[in-house]
Design an enzyme around this catalytic site. Structure first.
Site, PDB file in Angstrom:
ATOM      1  N   SER D 278       7.654 -11.591   4.119  1.00 22.79           N
ATOM      2  CA  SER D 278       6.656 -10.742   4.766  1.00 22.79           C
ATOM      3  C   SER D 278       7.348  -9.678   5.612  1.00 22.79           C
ATOM      4  O   SER D 278       8.372  -9.956   6.250  1.00 22.79           O
ATOM      5  CB  SER D 278       5.779 -11.605   5.667  1.00 22.79           C
ATOM      6  OG  SER D 278       5.175 -10.838   6.682  1.00 22.79           O
ATOM      7  N   GLU D 291       0.740 -15.769  -7.508  1.00 26.67           N
ATOM      8  CA  GLU D 291      -0.482 -15.022  -7.181  1.00 26.67           C
ATOM      9  C   GLU D 291      -0.687 -13.875  -8.168  1.00 26.67           C
ATOM     10  O   GLU D 291      -1.806 -13.611  -8.623  1.00 26.67           O
ATOM     11  CB  GLU D 291      -0.406 -14.475  -5.755  1.00 26.67           C
ATOM     12  CG  GLU D 291      -0.372 -15.571  -4.690  1.00 26.67           C
ATOM     13  CD  GLU D 291      -0.102 -14.980  -3.311  1.00 26.67           C
ATOM     14  OE1 GLU D 291      -1.054 -14.802  -2.555  1.00 26.67           O
ATOM     15  OE2 GLU D 291       1.084 -14.695  -2.995  1.00 26.67           O
TER      16      GLU D 291
END
Lengths: 461, 461, 461, 461
Positions: D278, D291
């Protein structure tokens, strides 16, 4: 320090396959301008709020402006090895100004940054689309205006129905396109809310000023919930739905024109400059553009489906799946713009085949409703009138007769109220002119509508 | 005279298969009320305009009112052999008042009539949907209000990210639902235009007064082009798109709650009254309602697809294909209403598993951003701070240590600016309260939002 | 004991809303026959394996046979308050035979039971669909056979292209339909694997004999993995995809026929028994059936979309979302069967408008490829020949001349190889007969194909 | 002579917008190799059949081979101004060999040529996809083999259900993937039919030998109807449907793994090399690849939708709309290949969190079915056993007791048949091993399945 915005905690390098599979630079590079503009506003705010030193803020803004200028000159170096456009710009900034670049990403995450970029892009593109739609309405209106007296046979179920003015038919397109603009306008309104400042998804402990950024970037509002700010992709789906509706309309217009330009209908001729030929049949002149427009609904609706499915059942807040929202959005916007851009000159260059059209107006079944209404005006109920004329039409078809050739005697068989004066309404001019109801196809109504639209479209600019 | 609204011209009866295949009464019967109300307004207008005798108009209105009253009492006889609801009502009217019934269908076609019926239906259902959404927002708000102090771990990528208030998470749903209402409101605005009077597609020669009918039926506007009036199904697609977006939201909320109610997350407990069991595993308590809500996106998006495809490439004006627009519209509206209706009490009855949640808040990685911001406040650049904390987190994980157990000495290794006072921010309360940015998750911000929404939702009623 | 298959562990009754929202009896009732047959085989196996006493097994089988007989006589009482068809049948069995009924659901879960029911249903319906397709091919073949000499102008891009035999065009439908059958056959093969015995998802500790059940129910195979057995809905999506492809084909056939039955094309006349009229225009005769067929692609593709979305991202094994797979499956199968059933007599009753067609064959551009090939045969390269004829066609169009009227002198201008003998090929008969390549449109080829298909279709029955 | 394959008949140049809008070179360039190979076979046939001189045929073949060699070396010059890949290659051939190049396009149209190119491409890609699927099955099988003793809690409705072997769960993926290969195999079979020789749509008067071309290019069959040959895009839709089903499977596998890698489930650890971090939260390690795989269903299903809609309602034979079939096909194949390619090493590198898993197996509700079957074996009916255990589970939960702690006395309350020896089955090993039914999760069954698959997959190569 890695040239990534993360990774120190990782005990291993990511696999090359991972880097390739997760990279978005190949498509999000198109957001470069918005990303830079957003960063400029963000950096100004950071300086103003003293979250970073004013000097650093100034340096960053200067650096970003220089990158923006490179971009506009086509000198921006897209680095296909960068993870995304944000990282690419961050890297370039570091090359330009060195360490102060490391302060830009303060009080920000890529989660809120990408939401900002897309919204800025969307707002601009909605304006572009609206302008193109207005231009297209203009082109259609001019065609209507140039041919305001032409009557064509109208169809329902693709069967000959009643006479209408060609201009009336064309104005129906303009009505629909106006609704399309309305929908896009409403979508823009809902997208016009600044998400930056939501950071990862919970906000920040640094004293940011979101209102300032909103004003800088021309946003009307600021999002009120940080989780919603990074989860929300409604604005993308809404625009894709609007474009799907628009593309359905374009496909229907294309179908009308494809039919009209067949040898069998022969209402119009598409200019050679907007047709293509055949590699095997030397005589062919094909309406390929219209066919491609008709088929493009598939692309746009596929793009819409794609994002709806993508979003289905995702947990709240940011998930990487969201990255896949951009290719369909870009594809749909590009495709629709291309379709509008070519439809405009195609309309400008349509030739109306007046003689062929006039020849089609002899068909008396075009006037059956007029005779029904003739009887209604004489007090016969609609239902009886419908039956009377139904029988008359059937007999004429069976015996190969024309209604206008029926004698007073013959007419009387169907109803004593049927007199030879019906012949007066058995022509296209009379038929069209009878339809004086508001929204109907009489010359008068249609010419008022043309004037009305001339004014409305002019006022748009 | 046949009991059909057409057929005299036909030299043969239609096949029984044809009648069955083309009949729409099985689904358009649900429009009965709107069809009757529309006909009442139309009949009044015909009388007022002297298109039919005032006496006949009165008789028709009286007859229709009696049919409407039958309908409301459940005494209306749906005739599955009728072609459609229009014919069914026409037949009943004839049985009630005899021949004057034959005058009702004057200056009207089923093409404009069905467009009217659907628009009236849609306007009502949009109001119903909006009310249900508001009720659902209320239920969520009350849950937030009752649990305004509860902090939960927040997630991005379904990985533990940062602390947020449960109420903040719940408010994110309310924000999204408000946009859904906005979209439906805009769709209603565009549907609020009377199509009746377009007749088959060209208008009429009879002196109708469309404005009168619009006022009678509560329409804001009258369509300006008769061809567009009968071709247009934008209003259906727009609502289906709005419902698709809403259903995606509901599926995401359902997914959140399904995850939260797993044994592994244990944030909430769905009340027994909203769960079901297993025919084989006696211990099971399954969140079936939420699963069905999650899966229903498929239905709604299928309905949207269905109408988009249906409309693709159709020639202008009326084509029978349009008949197929109704089953998906009805299905989508019913399904969404059912989902909202059950989601409301389900939310009302959610139990928050406070202890299980508190136990999850010990994870110090929840505070990593707070320590980064701690360093930024001390003048370290975001990028360096991110790297410093990244290294610290990695070491702690590798060595199985807690950050709060690191000594002043150990902290200094990562940065001289890291002092033992960071322990003060290593807890959920502090972490949440730091996020004072607008839209962020601090107690203060969230409690303001709760108050704000209480007022807004109250004002809606 | 509750009349549910679960619930003892629940401390509260489920809400009435829950019961309504989760109930599937309204649609899964259509699986009643398969559910009973599956249960009969299961009960026999339980007895044979001594999992339950032989006497109980016999009683259960007898009871179920009696319920099946009721069902076939229309005496089965569907209980809309039952949770699903399984519970409904279980309840009826209890009423018939009392307590032994409680032993039927041994070594079984509704998870594997519903998978079994759908597979049995699908296998039967695939057979029904295949038969209908074959009947439809037969109807088309007979139409081709009755009109084997008719030449029509063929189109590409809806522009006049080259002459083809009507029968050749019709045979192209038969080819495509044969592929549709092939796909359904392959889907059936993959669905022909017994899932019963997977129980909830992990198998059972009771000594069941799955092979026996498979033989009883006519399944070719038995699933090898219990988790896959209850998770898998591939067989539904595959059939929906096959039906989508088929429905696209039907929509294209419908479009051809709609165009051909316009006044402008006038190739065919759809029999009155398969048309409908207009409530306002007494002369109308509309091809509504074909329009509804064209529009039905939307439904089928919507059904496919619906299940694909439904399944997206679901965790393995059973989730309640799967319940929603049935309505789209049933809808698609019913709709396709209805379309095939009406398309068959519609084809049987098509009238070929021979005179109108012949009149269209005068257009000499239909023969441009023939003249190109005439030149190629004389040694001119394809590219030059294409250019030569392109120029000739252009001049003729510009000057309003016919190619067959060009003198030897005039022909020579384009190429010395162009001689007046080209007139021999400037007619439809000659043109069609030239296309002797395999799969081409010559009389000979087409009549061989007709014979070939007559044999193949006969052999199917 | 223009560098186009048509145009002599045109009195005007096409507009630049038209050229851009209709050009397909930007995507069909990927078919270059197949186009050249197809042309080589075609040219050989033209020579063999003496349709063109043998010498010209040889020259053309030589020229094309040289172009092919350029292509393979990356030296092929794609000309973005060419209309399509066919024209591009034709131009290059002319540059290489001069005028004989003009003879290549004899007895051929781009309509049959593009159908050929796509089928050749598809056949190759189906082989590639099948190989990748087999490799993926191999990776999963190895993971299962390495962890053949690991028991995990299994879920239905995402609620704890029964114990299963991890390997059993993994084998369920392999089963599904095998069906995916089967579907692709069947699709290839149907695509393996040569369309070349259909020319524009009616065949040709030149003496071509289609069988020869089929053998040259490795096609099993030759199309029997020229109109069908150029109209048909079934083979594209079928493959897109197959890929949609496959991508749904991948999304479900991704969802399983995403859940399992949450902190809450902790069944597995995705290797750092297949995760990303992140930009704001230094501690994050996110399963982005999974994902993106989950989200990609949207793309594939969007591609499928796109082509289905595109084809809806098109008249028979070639229409330009068909050009739009390629981008979605290419996109879907590329995307699925990318997903398979990265899923393979991701599976290879999954770490099983054995301790965390074992800790989850204490939950006694995992064994409720085992106790039910314990009672059934003692002659109690399934229904009563279900109720008995339901009550026992409820009491234990209410009182916070474990079943294994219940005394003989306490057990008797629920049923005299319940003895303390049930404790023997209250553990994961026993529970799993009881499921000896075929397809069940016992060690024995699963280890047989592992062996069986090892052999099958090895045999594939």
């Amino acid at each position: 320090m890695s040239n990534r915005l993360w990774g120190t905690r990782f005990s291993k390098k990511t696999s090359a396959l991972t880097d390739k599979f997760t990279s978005s630079i190949s498509f999000d590079k198109r957001l470069a301008e918005y990303d830079i503009l957003g960063s400029i506003a963000h950096a100004k705010m950071l300086g103003k709020q003293k979250i970073i030193p004013k000097g650093d803020s100034n340096l960053i803004v200067k650096g970003l402006r220089s990158i923006l200028s490179d971009l506009k000159k086509g000198k921006f170096k897209f680095d296909l090895k960068a993870e995304d456009i944000h990282s690419n710009i961050q890297d370039l900034l570091f090359k330009k100004i060195g360490k102060p670049a490391f302060k830009l990403h303060t009080a920000r995450s890529r989660n809120d940054q990408i939401a900002l970029d897309i919204k800025m892009y969307l707002k601009d593109e909605i304006d572009n689309l609206s302008e193109l739609i207005t231009e297209m309405q203009g082109a259609i209106l001019r065609l209507a205006g140039r041919n305001s007296k032409i009557i064509i046979p109208g169809y329902t179920h693709l069967q000959v129905a009643q006479c209408v003015l060609l201009a009336h038919h064309l104005l129906s397109y303009i009505e629909g396109l106006e609704r399309d603009k309305g929908r896009l306008f409403d979508a823009k309104k809902r997208a016009d809310v600044l998400p930056l400042g939501a950071c990862a998804f919970s906000g920040t402990g640094l004293p940011i000023d979101r209102g300032f950024v909103a004003v800088e970037l021309g946003f009307k509002n600021v999002t009120a919930n940080s989780i919603d700010s990074v989860s929300d992709r409604d604005f993308i789906i809404e625009v894709l739905a609007d474009l799907s509706i628009l593309s359905v309309r374009l496909s229907r217009m294309a179908e009308d024109l494809i039919l009209w330009s067949t040898k069998e209908f022969s209402f119009i001729d598409i200019d050679f400059s907007f047709c293509t030929g055949s590699s095997i049949m030397p005589h062919k002149k094909n309406p390929d553009i219209l066919e491609l427009i008709r088929g493009s609904v598939g692309k746009i609706q596929g793009d819409l489906s794609s994002v709806l499915i993508l979003m289905k059942g995702l947990p709240s807040s940011y998930n990487r799946d969201l990255q896949l929202d951009k290719p369909p959005l870009f594809d749909a916007i590009d495709t629709v713009k291309d379709m509008l851009e070519i439809f405009i000159p195609l309309f400008e260059n349509i030739i109306i085949e007046k003689e062929a059209i006039v020849a089609k107006l002899n068909d008396e079944s075009l006037f059956s409703v007029d005779i029904v209404e003739y009887l209604i005006k004489k007090g016969i109920s609609y239902r009886e009138a419908h039956d009377i004329i139904g029988r008359m039409v059937k007999d004429c078809l069976d015996k190969g007769k024309k209604i206008s050739d029926l004698s007073a005697q013959e007419l009387k068989i169907y109803s004593p109220k049927l007199k030879p004066d019906i012949r007066k309404i058995l022509n296209a001019q009379a038929s069209v002119n009878l339809k004086k109801s508001y929204g109907g196809t009489s010359f008068n109504s249609v010419s008022k509508q043309i004037k009305n639209w001339s004014k409305r479209l002019r006022d748009t600019f």
